[in-house]
Each structure stands twice: as C-alpha cells, then as structure tokens.
Motif scaffolding. Structure first.
Motif, PDB file in Angstrom:
ATOM      1  N   GLY A 150       0.812  -1.319   0.095  1.00  0.00           N
ATOM      2  CA  GLY A 150       0.009  -0.008   0.049  1.00  0.00           C
ATOM      3  C   GLY A 150       0.769   1.424  -0.041  1.00  0.00           C
ATOM      4  N   ILE A 151       1.905   1.167  -0.522  1.00  0.00           N
ATOM      5  CA  ILE A 151       3.080   2.228  -0.581  1.00  0.00           C
ATOM      6  C   ILE A 151       2.905   3.147  -1.842  1.00  0.00           C
ATOM      7  CG2 ILE A 151       5.601   2.769  -0.521  1.00  0.00           C
ATOM      8  CD1 ILE A 151       5.944   0.524   1.390  1.00  0.00           C
ATOM      9  N   VAL A 152       3.012   4.478  -1.700  1.00  0.00           N
ATOM     10  CA  VAL A 152       3.177   5.136  -2.881  1.00  0.00           C
ATOM     11  C   VAL A 152       4.382   6.257  -2.398  1.00  0.00           C
ATOM     12  CG1 VAL A 152       2.023   7.074  -4.353  1.00  0.00           C
ATOM     13  CG2 VAL A 152       0.891   4.879  -3.509  1.00  0.00           C
ATOM     14  N   ASP A 165      -7.671  -0.204 -10.223  1.00  0.00           N
ATOM     15  CA  ASP A 165      -8.899   0.361  -9.943  1.00  0.00           C
ATOM     16  C   ASP A 165      -9.552   0.045  -8.752  1.00  0.00           C
ATOM     17  OD1 ASP A 165     -11.008   1.922  -9.786  1.00  0.00           O
ATOM     18  OD2 ASP A 165     -12.220   0.600 -11.140  1.00  0.00           O
ATOM     19  N   VAL A 166      -9.352   0.872  -7.476  1.00  0.00           N
ATOM     20  CA  VAL A 166      -9.682   0.451  -6.030  1.00  0.00           C
ATOM     21  C   VAL A 166     -10.915   1.295  -5.797  1.00  0.00           C
ATOM     22  CG1 VAL A 166      -7.503  -0.079  -5.418  1.00  0.00           C
ATOM     23  CG2 VAL A 166      -8.296   2.265  -5.229  1.00  0.00           C
ATOM     24  N   GLN A 167     -11.430   2.097  -6.690  1.00  0.00           N
ATOM     25  CA  GLN A 167     -12.798   2.742  -6.406  1.00  0.00           C
ATOM     26  C   GLN A 167     -14.000   1.868  -6.046  1.00  0.00           C
ATOM     27  OE1 GLN A 167     -13.000   6.272  -6.915  1.00  0.00           O
ATOM     28  NE2 GLN A 167     -14.934   6.393  -5.488  1.00  0.00           N
ATOM     29  N   ALA A 200      -7.568   6.176   0.671  1.00  0.00           N
ATOM     30  CA  ALA A 200      -8.816   7.269   0.596  1.00  0.00           C
ATOM     31  C   ALA A 200      -8.770   7.988  -0.554  1.00  0.00           C
ATOM     32  CB  ALA A 200      -8.647   7.884   1.754  1.00  0.00           C
ATOM     33  N   ASN A 201      -7.562   8.588  -0.866  1.00  0.00           N
ATOM     34  CA  ASN A 201      -7.424   9.312  -1.916  1.00  0.00           C
ATOM     35  C   ASN A 201      -7.841   8.541  -3.294  1.00  0.00           C
ATOM     36  OD1 ASN A 201      -6.489  11.443  -0.631  1.00  0.00           O
ATOM     37  ND2 ASN A 201      -4.364  11.180  -1.056  1.00  0.00           N
ATOM     38  N   ARG A 202      -7.496   7.388  -3.368  1.00  0.00           N
ATOM     39  CA  ARG A 202      -7.948   6.439  -4.720  1.00  0.00           C
ATOM     40  C   ARG A 202      -9.319   5.643  -4.630  1.00  0.00           C
ATOM     41  NH1 ARG A 202      -2.897   7.193  -4.086  1.00  0.00           N
ATOM     42  NH2 ARG A 202      -1.346   7.225  -5.688  1.00  0.00           N
TER      43      ARG A 202
END
Length: 548
Positions: A150-152, A165-167, A200-202
């Motif tokens: 889960g790292i960016v 796509d995790v929306q 959350a941002n994604r």
C-alpha cells in the motif's frame, strides 16, 4: 481524598517555586562554567523530575487534570526565566481539541464472502477494527484488491497501486515495507497514516492490513485532533472500515481468491511484486463507535533574541510533557514516566534557564512542551500545523525525549542530523565538551520518524533529536546494555520512576550539549538548510525556509 491530594499537590508547587526563586537570586561569575558545574543544576533537574514523575500526577495522561497541573508547572517556570507568553489568547497555552473514538468490541465483524459460503473471523484473535473517527455506525461490503504494502512514494519510485482501480473497493495490504528500503525513509512511507491516505485518495471504501501480530495500538481508542478549518485531521470518512488482521486470517482470504499468502508475502518482502491484483472475493466490515471530546495543552514560551532582524527567527526546543497514565492491572498502577519524559522536560526547563542568564542569542528561542506524544505525536503535529509564530520563521528544531541518563556517556547520537547542516552544529557542540558523535546504533528502529521533531520535519524545518550514545566513560559500564535493560524492563512501565539510578551529573552534561547546539544555531549568520538531494528535505522543504 482526591481534594486533599490536590491541595497537597498545589502546596508542593508553591513551595517548589519559592525555593527555585530563592536559588535564582545567587549571583554568577562565569555563567556557562557555573551553571554546568554547580550543584544547583543537578538539584534543579532532580526537582523537576521528582515533581513531574510523582504519583500525584497520575502518569500525566493526555486530557487529564493531572496533565494540566504539569502544564501549569512548566508555564510557571517559563515566567520565572523571563520568557514571553507564546501560546494562544495571550497565554502560555495552546489548547488542542481532540476527539477520542472507541470501537464497541462486541460490534466488530469481518466476514469473507465467496461464491459458496461465508467465513466470519473472530475478534480480537483474528482481527481488530479501528474505530470510526467521525461515524457512529459503519457497515460496508466490497470486492477485495491486493495492493502489496500500500506504499506510494515518488522519491522511492514506488507505487503499489499502479493502474489498479480501487474505487468503491476494499484494499488488502501487508504491514511494513520491503526489506531493502532504508529504515528512516521506509518508516515514513510505510506509516499507517500514509497508507490510509493513499487508499482514501484513490476511492477505497475500506482497508485490511495483514500482519504477523495485530499491533497493540489497534485495540486502543483513537485520538485525533480537530482542525480549525473544520473536520478532523487524518480522518477519512470514505474509509468505512479499517481492520488489522493476522496472517492466519489472511491465509484464508488469499486461499479463497486462489493465492498462497506466504508466497505473495515473500515476493513483496523482496520488492519482487510488479503489481497488485483483484482478488475476486468480497468482505464485509462492520463496527460501531463512540466519541468523546477532550482538550489538552501545549505550553509555549519565547526568549526573545537580541538581534533586531534575527530575533524574528526561532530555534525551537520541544519536549513532550504527557505520558501514558494509569494501568488497570498490577500492583503499581501508575506509569510515572521519569525518563519518558519528565527528564526531557527537566532538561528543556534547565536549558531555558541558562539562556535567560547570560547574553541573549541573536535569534529567539521558542520552547514548546507538547501533549499527546504518546498518541502518535499529535500535540507537536497540531503545533506544527498551527504554530504560534510564522512557520517559515522556525529555522531548526531540537527535540528532547527520553534521555537515558543512567550512565556517563562518552558519545551522543543525533537522529536526523545527517539530513541537514545541523550535523555541523552538533559536532561543534560535542567537541566543546569532549564528546563523540556516533552513528545510529539501532537503525532498524527508525527513531528519526518516531519522536516529536518529526512533526516539524514534515513542515520543512530541519530537526535533530539527540540521545546519549552507547559508549560509557566508565569502562566497567556497558552503555548499550544499560539502555537495552531500561527499554526492556522500564519503558512504558510503572518502574520508570524516580527509584531508577538517575545520574543527575550526566543529566547536566546532556543539558549542556543541547544548550550549545541551540546557541550555535541561534548566533549563526546562516540558518540551517537541508542537504542537497536529501529524501526528507526534497519531500518537505519550501524555498522560503531555505533562504539564507
């Protein structure tokens, strides 16, 4: 009975202040030599630690009345030293508004749905849900998407989400980071708050983090601070379920999706995972949460500088005043926090006294005793977001936290100094009193990201956190062993009290080097700057903060 105890406590405060004022009236010949060698320094440190770590203060828990008594003790000494009020509303205090969120244990559910059946996991054995920060009831069901760690991170050229796509979906990730990542940089990018932000941002609606063991903080109430602009900092209403689950639970989830969790984990650990994947199964996350508002004070004072221009810039000393309060089980219930962090506050107060005695430095010195360090650095985080001086005017931060002053150290470790020119200030101060500057002896702990100075770093302020090194001046004492024994036997335990063999002469030496670092910065014509190409400097610095 409590009224009697509090009356005794206030009487003690009044008496201690009278004694301290009397001692302050003694004339000085050579300020630096006298204040570092005088018996008064040791007595001063002892008095502060004995008061702040006394049972009557009940472990100085964030939001408690006893913590506020400790805050007023600090403020009273700021006034004695001639500091100016620098809190809010022309006071010494910055009241931090918190919300404490608690999940109802019996309400927690995590259910795996497959085509043929469903599996309900057990709490707290197999999973624990974090409380909803702004919601009372959450019930969400969604398809799972595995996103590695889960790292960016642009700086580390790492993006576990890739083109996924995790929306509207629930993301599954491993705790931690790849083994090859540097400890400090890795600790930042793998912090759970960072991971939740990216999810959350994604558009994710939930997060499940898999770990060998469920982290202890997951079972405790959450504390977050309320933003002046409205809302709660680091809360993500779109994440309607956040759970920490064991690898055993993860094994069942991955197996249902047709994967071997241990094989996937091994690949991720070696950073050998090119992309995440849709798991083609669903999970429901259910929780109920209760909420409570509370307030706790940062204490802020300024010693104004002597230079008509540079006095508008500030060297910031920070130390956390809070500790973890009272246990519910055991013989001795009170976590007094003598070294963690009554000692750090004592050294900050003694540092303020020293600055007040001699010729004032060119830059101003800002002293901040912060709350809620034990709750993920929240008090310093709030101050760093809402400083009572312009954020660009804070040129450096020196943090004082849990100095293990139990042995005559021959060296010091300066966490964070290697990221900026503060390393030069630390070396100069160490040389002055014949100490060595040593590298981090426990880099795997990533201490640079786990103390209050890091809140200032994230606002672009070069920062340093000094601790005694592991080398002892006494060859019969193994400093590393002493530190290790303190950490294993007394850290966050009721035994961290004044019965420890605290060496106040050593405390005076530690005060001196921290004083000298700040004095050097305050009188330098140039403000500290981040090193060229530094990971943290590039991530957080702003041009205005690095102007000469």
């Amino acid at each position: 009975m409590m009224k009697i105890l509090k009356s005794v406590l206030w009487a003690w405060i009044i008496c201690s202040l009278f004694v301290f004022n009397y001692a302050q009236s003694t004339p000085r010949q050579d300020m630096l030599v006298s204040v570092t060698s005088d018996e008064m320094v040791k007595n001063s440190l002892r008095a502060h630690i004995e008061f702040l770590a006394d049972d009557l203060l009940q472990g100085r828990n964030t939001g408690s009345e006893e913590y506020e008594i400790a805050a007023r003790y600090v403020a009273s000494h700021f006034r004695q030293y001639g500091l100016k009020v620098a809190g809010e509303n022309n006071s010494w205090f910055q009241s931090v508004p918190f919300i404490r969120s608690t999940v109802e244990q019996s309400s927690q559910q995590m259910i795996l749905h497959t085509a043929n059946n469903q599996t309900e996991f057990k709490s707290p054995k197999e999973f624990v849900s974090l409380a909803g920060v702004t919601s009372a009831i959450d019930e969400v069901r969604g398809k799972l998407v595995f996103v590695g760690y889960g790292i960016v991170s642009k700086g580390m050229k790492h993006n576990d989400y890739g083109d996924l796509d995790v929306q509207g979906k629930i993301v599954v990730m491993f705790a931690g980071r790849p083994a090859s990542y540097p400890s400090e940089e890795g600790a930042h990018i793998s912090n759970i708050r960072e991971k939740l932000r990216h999810a959350a941002n994604r558009g994710a609606i939930g997060v499940i983090t898999l770990d060998r063991h469920i982290p202890s903080f997951a079972s405790r109430p959450l504390i977050n601070w309320k933003m002046k602009e409205g809302g709660v900092f680091d809360s993500y209403p779109g994440l309607q379920g956040i759970a920490f689950a064991t690898m055993d639970a993860g094994r069942q989830i991955f197996s249902a999706a047709g994967y071997d969790v241990e094989q996937v984990f091994a690949q991720a650990r070696e950073n050998d995972l090119s992309a995440g994947f849709d798991m083609d199964v669903e999970v429901s996350l259910i929780r109920k949460s209760t909420h409570e508002a509370l307030f706790s004070s940062n204490v802020v004072g300024i010693l104004e500088g002597s230079d008509p221009v540079l006095k508008n810039e500030y060297v910031v000393y920070s130390a956390h005043l809070d500790h973890i309060g009272v246990n519910t089980q055991g013989v001795d219930l009170i976590n007094n926090g003598a070294l963690d962090n009554a000692a750090g506050i004592a050294i900050m107060l003694e540092t303020a006294r020293r600055f007040s005695l001699g010729q004032r430095p060119k830059r101003s010195i800002l002293f901040v005793a912060v709350t809620a360090e034990e709750h993920d650095l929240l008090g310093s985080n709030y101050f760093a977001h809402y400083p009572t001086v312009p954020v660009d005017s804070m040129v450096a931060n020196i943090n004082l936290d849990m100095p293990v002053i139990l042995y005559p150290f021959a060296d010091v470790v300066a966490f964070g100094a290697q990221h900026s020119t503060l390393a030069d200030n630390v070396r100069a101060a160490a040389r002055t009193i014949n100490l060595r500057l040593s590298p981090d002896p426990i880099p795997e702990q990533a201490i640079f990201t786990h103390a209050d100075h890091y809140s200032f770093v994230k606002q672009g302020v070069p920062s340093v956190y000094l601790v005694p090194g592991f080398t002892s001046k006494d060859p019969s004492i193994n400093g590393g062993q002493v530190f290790g024994e303190y950490y294993s036997k007394h850290y966050h335990q009721p035994s961290d009290d004044i019965s420890l063999p605290i060496d106040y002469k050593v405390g005076a030496s530690f005060t001196t080097i921290n004083f000298l670092i700040g004095e050097d910065i305050a009188n330098s014509p140039l403000r500290p700057r981040w090193n060229e190409g530094d990971f943290f400097g590039d991530m957080f610095k702003k041009t205005a903060r690095n102007m000469q």
